[in-house]
Every structure is written in structure tokens, then in C-alpha cells.
Design a protein around this motif. Structure first.
Motif: not given
Lengths: 357, 270
Positions: A83, A85, A152-153, A156, B175-176
Motif C-alpha cells: 500500500i 501511503m 514515492r507512494a 512501486f 509502509g513502503l
């Protein structure tokens, strides 16, 4: 579970969470279709942030199932949830350059160096920051930092993007610009997205669906149009947009009493209701009011001139006033406070409201 | 922050304070400064001003087996103490700042007690314990005792830095896709690195010139401060001045490095 789960998207089933005696979330169900943007909208303390943390995995629900892309992730560690975020204060890593920040989630997934480089560049290009790759976060403006956090969120290709009041720190103009940017990006990448905000305007601009939350429950889930035009209960009506809202007693035939000698004709339809509301733009002025189901004569109270429109209050009795919003060109001039004025609205412009849960 | 206190003070008072501070500073520092010329003295006894100049005491120090042995032991002890106390103190700081468990405040107090207990009391207590365990005379026995003394410095400095780091940075890293350890290694530690470096130099210095513990635990295997102490007691000659100068210079280098790479050189935080 007895119903067939969607292959993609996010499904929350009967999520419950308490902190001691305080019930933060009471039986929350929510379906976010693939590629949809759903906003969790509510005042602080409504449970929206707790729900976000449960989706992200930073907190675990007492009961209920979180499933993402068809898999039950209720007990999966946050690092394994895939996820992306975006935090309220961006949470950019201050010691890493913009490019290093964006590369971080890719490095955690042991992707080849060359590919990381390409994907970071692509992501930064999408947010128009490809020329700032080597800067440190503190050398960027708030809006730019916001866009780095966004890149950045999504870099990926997460199964879900979560945004926690990401625009709170920005000034109004920048906010509107970034709202549209986020929406464009989200649609272009087809990202399933949950967006948390307490700003109703933001929710209306951005969302496919809005989940209005209060007291740990979803009060209404619907499109922006549904939420604005057909609020499910009193809380939603008051929270979204402006309205003239009155306690109302049902009378015979589609009428209701809202005050001393004041009755309103409504379109009916609702079951248990004890209030009604009219949106300001539904209230018609002067001659336009003639022939409508509801016509009142009142005294103009406060007048706010907004350029393209005028917002005013018309007092029809001691404690009953209507809010009205008219386009400037609809009127010969700006009404003066104290003037007597006739207003009216159709029966179908009246929304009947029950108490929220 | 209140504005500088110098504003609104009369010039006369200011002048008085400057002179007063200079006097106090000079009074305290002058004995230290005298060490420098004495170390270059040609006389065989401590005399000021020196009758002539030479490097013979430096040569005496560098060619004396006992001095060199004590020096290397001190370096070894100080380096080992630095590593141990930095690792343990940093871990403790993480636990104290980020942890949520009962007794956390009490643990923080316990960790700081070495600062409160007089070193001599501590030394006697450790001597009793280590004597039973046959640790007296072992260099790493001194390391253990020095580590306990150095941990509060590390914990205090690292905790202070850690408090300025938003825990959500770690959360974001997790989280990443990072594990908790990776998040700390890649995100938190680099941000507080200046504080850790400062703490390391402080730990090194605290061990390198520590005398009392080393006196009790060292036995025949002397550290540099113990050797200096013995030299002063038994056979005082200007070698001690040469050693002092070298030691002062080493500490100065440590402090300069700490300033360059530690907290003085770089701002922490976002």
C-alpha cells in the motif's frame, strides 16, 4: 465469507475497533472498486484516521476483515501489504534526496538498480519534479514536497494508495491545483485510492464515492451528487454544503410544520424523519418564486456579495430563516438588509431527514 | 526563547562581566597552559620557566615500554568502551523514547545512576564483585566498568536527538516495505547520526582519562591515567608534562572531530 469477493480493489467487512471503552469504529463496511477514489470524510474523532490506520496495517481491527485485491490482509504486516501511503506531513526522509526518497520503496523490493533509476525518473516526471531529483526535501516548497510524497507512494505500483489529509498544510490555491493533479494522476494510473479528509469541498472535487463518517460509522456512502443532493440523514446534510435545516413535525398530506404557523410542502418519500432541509441554490427569489409549492415572505438579513453570486439570509419569522444563493445576474441588484422579499422553492427541493446513527 | 539577556544591560556592567569571566577563565586555565612549556623543558625536574628547550621528555615517553604499554591499553579500553556503550546506549535510548511499557521512566533513572553515584563508591563496589569473579587486572574488566559509566552520556545525547525525529518517518518506511530494523537503519539512524558520533567521542574521552575505576580494577596492568598518577606520586619528572600535552591534544582532536561530524556540524531534524 458468503458473498463473492471482488478480485481487485479494497473491501472492508464489519470492521470494529475500540480503545478501552471508547468505540472508534462500529461495524464499518466499505467497498472500493478497482481504480476508484473513495474519500473518507468526517470531522475529527469520526474514526476516519483509525480506519485508515487499519487499512494500512499500523493498527489492527478488533474484528472484521480487510481484503485487498482478493486476499485477506487483516493480519498481514504493513510492510507486506503493498500500500502506498501519503502522510499528513508527507514524512519524507529528510536525509535523502528526492530521488532517493522515491527509490526507497523500490529498493525494499530488491529491484535492479537500472530499473529503479528508470522508474524513479518516470515517477518524478509524472509529478513534474524530474529536475529536482537531487534536492533534499527541505529545499523544496510545500507543494513540491507533497508531490514527492505522492511519487514515492505510487512508484512501486501499489495495490492501493492511501492519502491521509495530504493537503492540510498547503494554502488554498495550491490545494485546488494539487487536488486536480492528484485526481488526474490517480485516474491515469488507475490507482485504487482511499483519501482521508475533513474538507467537504475537497471530497466533492476528488471522489468517485464519498463515505461520510461520524461516531465510528459510515453515515452515507455515495457519489458526490448523492451526498450533496440526497443526504441520508441530518448529520450528512449539515456536514456537506450549506443548507436551511429545520426540525419538522409531519402533518397530513405531504406537509410539515417547521415553526409557528409555518408549513412546508414536501415531496414525501422518507420513512422516519424529524427534520427537513433546503439547499440555498434551490431557494428562488421574488418573481421566480411565484407558483412554487412553497412561498414565503420575509425580511432580508445578512447579505454576502461574492462577485459572481450573492448569499443571503431571509428571515420569515422570529426563528425561521432561509439561506439563499443566487447568481448575481439573476437579480436586478443586490438586495439590502431590511428589505422585504418573497422567496419560494419546489416541494421536490425539500429533503426530509432522520437522525444519523 | 527569550531575547538575548545582554540587551538592556549597562555597558559598565557588561565590561565588568567580561573582565570577571576573563579572570576566572585565566585562573582556571593558566596551570594547564604552563604544562606546555614545561613539557619542552631541558631540565630533569619540573621548573618554570624552563631553563632551556628540548624534546627529551617526549622521547623518554615514546621510548619507555611502561608508558607505551599503558597508552595502548588505554586506547584499547577506550575504543572497546566506545563501541559497547554506543551500541548499548543507543538501543536503550530507542527503548526509552519509542517504547511504551510500564517502568520506562524508572529504567531511564536507573540508566542515569552512574552519573549520580560517586565514582569511588562505584569503583569499590565493582572491585568487590570483580574480585570474586577474578576479573581484576583484565583489560576488558575495565571496559565493562567504563561502559556502565559511559552509557548515560550516550543515552542522554541519543535520546535527545531521537525525540526530534517524527516516529511517522519510521512508519512511512515500514509502509513502503521496510522491516522495522531496516527502517531504523536506513531512516532513523542516519538522521540521528550526528548525535551518535558526538556520543561516541564523549564515551571515548570519558574512558580514556578515567582514573579511579582503572586504579581499582587494573591491578598491575595500568592504564595511562593510572601510570600518570603513579609517575606523579613516585618519580615526578617532565615526562608527565609531555604525556599531558599529548593527552590534551588527543582530547582536543576528539572534540574537534565531534564538532565537525557530530551535532555541532550539522542540524538534526527535518
Amino acid at each position: 465469507m458468503n458473498h463473492v469477493q471482488r478480485a481487485e480493489g479494497l473491501t472492508l467487512t464489519s470492521i470494529q475497533k475500540s480503545f478501552g471503552a471508547y468505540r472508534a469504529l462500529a461495524d464499518v463496511n466499505l467497498d472500493v472498486g478497482e481504480g476508484q477514489l473513495v474519500t473518507l470524510l468526517g470531522p475529527s474523532g469520526s474514526g476516519k484516521t483509525t480506519l485508515l490506520n487499519i487499512i494500512a496495517g499500523f493498527q489492527y481491527a478488533d474484528a472484521g476483515i480487510v481484503s485487498l485485491a482478493g486476499a485477506d490482509i487483516s493480519h498481514v504486516a504493513p510492510a507486506k501489504r503493498d500500500i502506498g501511503m501519503v502522510f499528513q506531513n508527507y514524512a519524507l526522509f529528510p536525509h535523502m534526496s528526492v530521488a532517493e526518497n522515491v527509490a526507497f520503496p523500490l529498493e525494499m523490493r530488491t529491484i535492479a538498480r537500472a530499473e529503479i533509476k528508470t522508474r524513479v525518473h518516470e515517477a518524478l516526471t509524472l509529478v513534474a519534479l524530474e529536475n529536482h531529483a537531487d534536492r533534499l526535501p527541505r529545499q523544496l516548497s510545500g507543494g513540491q514536497q507533497q508531490r514527492v510524497a505522492l511519487a514515492r507512494a505510487f512508484v512501486f505500483q501499489p495495490k492501493l494508495m492511501l492519502l491521509d489529509e495530504p493537503l492540510g498544510a498547503l494554502d488554498r490555491k495550491l490545494r485546488e491545483q494539487i487536488q486536480l493533479e492528484i485526481r488526474r494522476l490517480q485516474q491515469r494510473l488507475g490507482l485504487t485510492t482511499v483519501f482521508v479528509t475533513h474538507d467537504q469541498e475537497e471530497a466533492l472535487i476528488l471522489s468517485d464515492q464519498i463515505a461520510v463518517m461520524n461516531h465510528g460509522k459510515i453515515q452515507q456512502l455515495g457519489s458526490p451528487v448523492d451526498i450533496y443532493a440526497r443526504p441520508a440523514n441530518r448529520f450528512v446534510a449539515e456536514f456537506i454544503g450549506e443548507s436551511s435545516l429545520f426540525d419538522a413535525t409531519p402533518l397530513a398530506g405531504n406537509t410539515a410544520r417547521i415553526g409557528e404557523g409555518l408549513t412546508v410542502v414536501h415531496g414525501g418519500g422518507a420513512q422516519a424523519w424529524n427534520a427537513l432541509m433546503v439547499r440555498p441554490e434551490r431557494v428562488r427569489p421574488a418573481a421566480d418564486a411565484d407558483g412554487l409549492a412553497n412561498v414565503f415572505e420575509g425580511r432580508v438579513g445578512e447579505v454576502v456579495y461574492l462577485g459572481e453570486s450573492i448569499r443571503l439570509r431571509v428571515d420569515v419569522s422570529k426563528d425561521i430563516s432561509f439561506l439563499a444563493r443566487w447568481q448575481t445576474h439573476e437579480l436586478p441588484g443586490v438586495p439590502a438588509p431590511g428589505e422585504t422579499m418573497r422567496i419560494g422553492f419546489r416541494s421536490e427541493d425539500v429533503q426530509l431527514l432522520g437522525e444519523g446513527s | 526563547m527569550t531575547p538575548s539577556r545582554t540587551t538592556g544591560r549597562s555597558p559598565a556592567l557588561n565590561l565588568f562581566l567580561v573582565i570577571w569571566c576573563a579572570l576566572v577563565f585565566g585562573f582556571l586555565m593558566a596551570p594547564l597552559l604552563i604544562v606546555f612549556p614545561i613539557s619542552f623543558s631541558s631540565a630533569s625536574y619540573l621548573q618554570f620557566p624552563p631553563p632551556g628547550w628540548s624534546l627529551r621528555w617526549y622521547q623518554a615517553y615514546l621510548s619507555d615500554y611502561a608508558w607505551m604499554d599503558a597508552t595502548w591499553r588505554s586506547v584499547k579500553v577506550a575504543l572497546a568502551t566506545t563501541v559497547l556503550s554506543t551500541v548499548l546506549g543507543t538501543m536503550l535510548a530507542f527503548s526509552l523514547v519509542r517504547g511504551r511499557y510500564p517502568g520506562r521512566a524508572a529504567l531511564g533513572q536507573v540508566a542515569n545512576t552512574p552519573l549520580l553515584v560517586p565514582t569511588i563508591i562505584y569503583s569499590v563496589a565493582v572491585y568487590g564483585l570483580f574480585a570474586q569473579m577474578r576479573l581484576i587486572g583484565q583489560w576488558w574488566g575495565i571496559v565493562l566498568a567504563h561502559t556502565v559509566l559511559a552509557i548515560p552520556y550516550v543515552t542522554i545525547m541519543v535520546s535527545a536527538a531521537l525525540k526530534t525525529v517524527d516516529p511517522r518517518l519510521e512508519q512511512a518506511a515500514i509502509g513502503l516495505g521496510a522491516s522495522r530494523l531496516t527502517a531504523i537503519r536506513r531512516v532513523t539512524l542516519p538522521i540521528i547520526r550526528p548525535a551518535i558520533i558526538s556520543a561516541m567521542f564523549l564515551a571515548f574521552i570519558s574512558s580514556f582519562d578515567e582514573l579511579v575505576v582503572a586504579m581499582f580494577l587494573g591491578g598491575v596492568n595500568m592504564t595511562l591515567p593510572k601510570k600518570m598518577f603513579d609517575n606523579i606520586v613516585n618519580e615526578i619528572d617532565p615526562t608527565i608534562a609531555a604525556v599531558s600535552v599529548l593527552q590534551i591534544l588527543l582530547v582536543c582532536v576528539c572534540l574537534l572531530l565531534a564538532k565537525r561530524f557530530g551535532m555541532g556540524g550539522q542540524k538534526i531534524g527535518v
